[in-house]
Design a protein around this motif. Structure first.
Motif, PDB file in Angstrom:
ATOM      1  N   ALA A  62      -7.567   1.305 -10.555  1.00 39.05           N
ATOM      2  CA  ALA A  62      -7.235   0.172  -9.926  1.00 39.05           C
ATOM      3  C   ALA A  62      -5.443   0.020  -9.661  1.00 39.05           C
ATOM      4  N   ALA A  63      -4.825   0.850 -10.872  1.00 36.67           N
ATOM      5  CA  ALA A  63      -3.572   0.647 -10.948  1.00 36.67           C
ATOM      6  C   ALA A  63      -2.933   1.694  -9.690  1.00 36.67           C
ATOM      7  N   ALA A  64      -3.604   2.849  -9.620  1.00 35.60           N
ATOM      8  CA  ALA A  64      -3.013   3.682  -8.711  1.00 35.60           C
ATOM      9  C   ALA A  64      -3.397   3.570  -7.270  1.00 35.60           C
ATOM     10  N   THR A  65      -4.360   2.551  -7.043  1.00 35.80           N
ATOM     11  CA  THR A  65      -4.878   2.201  -5.517  1.00 35.80           C
ATOM     12  C   THR A  65      -3.803   0.848  -5.314  1.00 35.80           C
ATOM     13  N   ALA A  66      -3.727   0.216  -6.167  1.00 41.07           N
ATOM     14  CA  ALA A  66      -2.903  -1.221  -5.894  1.00 41.07           C
ATOM     15  C   ALA A  66      -1.803  -1.269  -4.841  1.00 41.07           C
ATOM     16  N   SER A  67      -0.868  -0.280  -5.243  1.00 37.64           N
ATOM     17  CA  SER A  67       0.184  -0.227  -4.434  1.00 37.64           C
ATOM     18  C   SER A  67      -0.232   0.096  -2.868  1.00 37.64           C
ATOM     19  N   ARG A  68      -1.229   0.855  -2.706  1.00 42.09           N
ATOM     20  CA  ARG A  68      -1.386   1.489  -1.607  1.00 42.09           C
ATOM     21  C   ARG A  68      -2.227   0.584  -0.540  1.00 42.09           C
ATOM     22  N   PHE A  69      -2.850  -0.631  -1.202  1.00 43.20           N
ATOM     23  CA  PHE A  69      -3.435  -1.803  -0.529  1.00 43.20           C
ATOM     24  C   PHE A  69      -3.033  -3.021  -1.001  1.00 43.20           C
ATOM     25  N   PRO A  70      -1.700  -3.505  -0.554  1.00 41.87           N
ATOM     26  CA  PRO A  70      -1.122  -4.635  -1.279  1.00 41.87           C
ATOM     27  C   PRO A  70      -1.553  -5.991  -0.979  1.00 41.87           C
ATOM     28  N   SER A 132       5.979   3.373  -5.930  1.00 43.17           N
ATOM     29  CA  SER A 132       5.198   3.018  -7.161  1.00 43.17           C
ATOM     30  C   SER A 132       4.775   4.329  -7.643  1.00 43.17           C
ATOM     31  N   VAL A 133       5.161   4.561  -8.899  1.00 40.70           N
ATOM     32  CA  VAL A 133       4.787   5.852  -9.638  1.00 40.70           C
ATOM     33  C   VAL A 133       3.964   5.609 -10.862  1.00 40.70           C
ATOM     34  N   LEU A 134       2.940   6.262 -11.000  1.00 42.51           N
ATOM     35  CA  LEU A 134       1.823   6.244 -12.453  1.00 42.51           C
ATOM     36  C   LEU A 134       2.216   7.661 -13.026  1.00 42.51           C
ATOM     37  N   VAL A 214       0.765  11.208 -12.126  1.00 44.50           N
ATOM     38  CA  VAL A 214      -0.760  10.779 -11.590  1.00 44.50           C
ATOM     39  C   VAL A 214      -0.836  10.146  -9.905  1.00 44.50           C
ATOM     40  N   ALA A 215       0.025   9.369  -9.820  1.00 44.56           N
ATOM     41  CA  ALA A 215       0.074   8.860  -8.461  1.00 44.56           C
ATOM     42  C   ALA A 215       1.608   8.459  -7.937  1.00 44.56           C
ATOM     43  N   PHE A 216       1.524   8.522  -6.641  1.00 46.88           N
ATOM     44  CA  PHE A 216       3.092   8.268  -6.065  1.00 46.88           C
ATOM     45  C   PHE A 216       2.800   7.839  -4.719  1.00 46.88           C
ATOM     46  N   ASN A 217       3.018   6.435  -4.660  1.00 46.21           N
ATOM     47  CA  ASN A 217       2.736   5.498  -3.520  1.00 46.21           C
ATOM     48  C   ASN A 217       4.070   4.809  -3.170  1.00 46.21           C
ATOM     49  N   LYS A 218       4.420   5.051  -1.588  1.00 48.74           N
ATOM     50  CA  LYS A 218       5.533   4.172  -0.968  1.00 48.74           C
ATOM     51  C   LYS A 218       4.958   2.818  -1.077  1.00 48.74           C
ATOM     52  N   ILE A 219       6.108   2.093  -1.398  1.00 44.72           N
ATOM     53  CA  ILE A 219       5.916   0.391  -1.321  1.00 44.72           C
ATOM     54  C   ILE A 219       6.324  -0.243  -0.050  1.00 44.72           C
TER      55      ILE A 219
END
Length: 219
Positions: A62-70, A132-134, A214-219
């Motif tokens: 959930a944490a890894a996908t949260a920023s991808r689907f705001p 956002s980085v995990l 673990v995860a690196f997503n643009k905000i």
């Protein structure tokens, strides 16, 4: 060998998932994969306290996908797999995994809608992008004081870096790792520099053995 999970909306289904995740962070491999996304989509809500491994895994995905689907969810219900006819189920099984692209490119309609929204907004000063980085941070051994490890990590302060939520995740043999979220301003913070020249150097390397993104997503 392929692993099959079924009826994940029931206690029996979650028992199988709980057993599979014992000593593991992800469904398969050392990082998040399409297997995790598939199973995550089949679990309607976070498993209860009686399924600690499954609940921990659910929080991680959930944490890894949260920023991808705001976008804010409005609440959608889906019928169980048992309601699907046999021919339809067989047809669904024939679909190639590559056809399921949860992170696919925008459609022309999406691009047109985004362009219209951008045109309607008043011009403003361009801001630096954020990400956002995990991160997984592993200790040297089971005797490492994880409280002091986290304090050491959070003591790192720099412009453009904000530490977020964290939790301890069991790795095995009594060892736990720190999983922590952080938000960075891309123009100000380099994750490689943060890891290689700060966290894995003195004094932090007294507690930290290694760091993995673990995860690196643009905000």
């Amino acid at each position: 060998m392929a692993v099959t999970f079924s009826e994940l909306h029931t206690a029996e289904g979650l028992k199988a998932l709980e057993a599979h995740l014992a000593g593991k962070t992800y469904i398969s491999g050392d990082g998040i994969s399409k297997d995790d996304i598939k199973v995550f989509a089949a679990v309607p809500t976070k498993p209860g306290a009686e399924f600690p491994n499954a609940a921990r895994w659910y929080d991680t995905i959930a944490a890894a996908t949260a920023s991808r689907f705001p976008g804010k969810a409005a609440g959608v219900s889906a019928s169980s797999a048992s309601a699907v006819s046999a021919p339809a189920a067989e047809a669904a099984m024939d679909v190639d995994d590559d056809d399921l692209d949860l992170f696919g490119d925008e459609t022309e309609e999406d691009k047109a809608a985004a362009a219209a929204r951008a045109a309607a907004k008043p011009a403003k000063k361009k801001e630096s992008g954020k990400s956002s980085v995990l991160m997984d941070i592993k200790p040297w051994d089971d005797e490492t004081d994880m409280k002091k490890l986290e304090e050491s990590v959070r003591s790192v302060q720099m412009e453009g870096l904000t530490w977020g939520a964290s939790k301890l995740v069991a790795v095995g043999y009594g060892i736990k790792k720190l999983q922590i979220m952080m938000t960075i301003v891309d123009d100000l913070v380099s994750v490689d520099t943060l890891v290689e020249e700060v966290l894995q150097e003195e004094p932090h390397n007294e507690y930290i053995q290694s760091c993995d993104i673990v995860a690196f997503n643009k905000i």
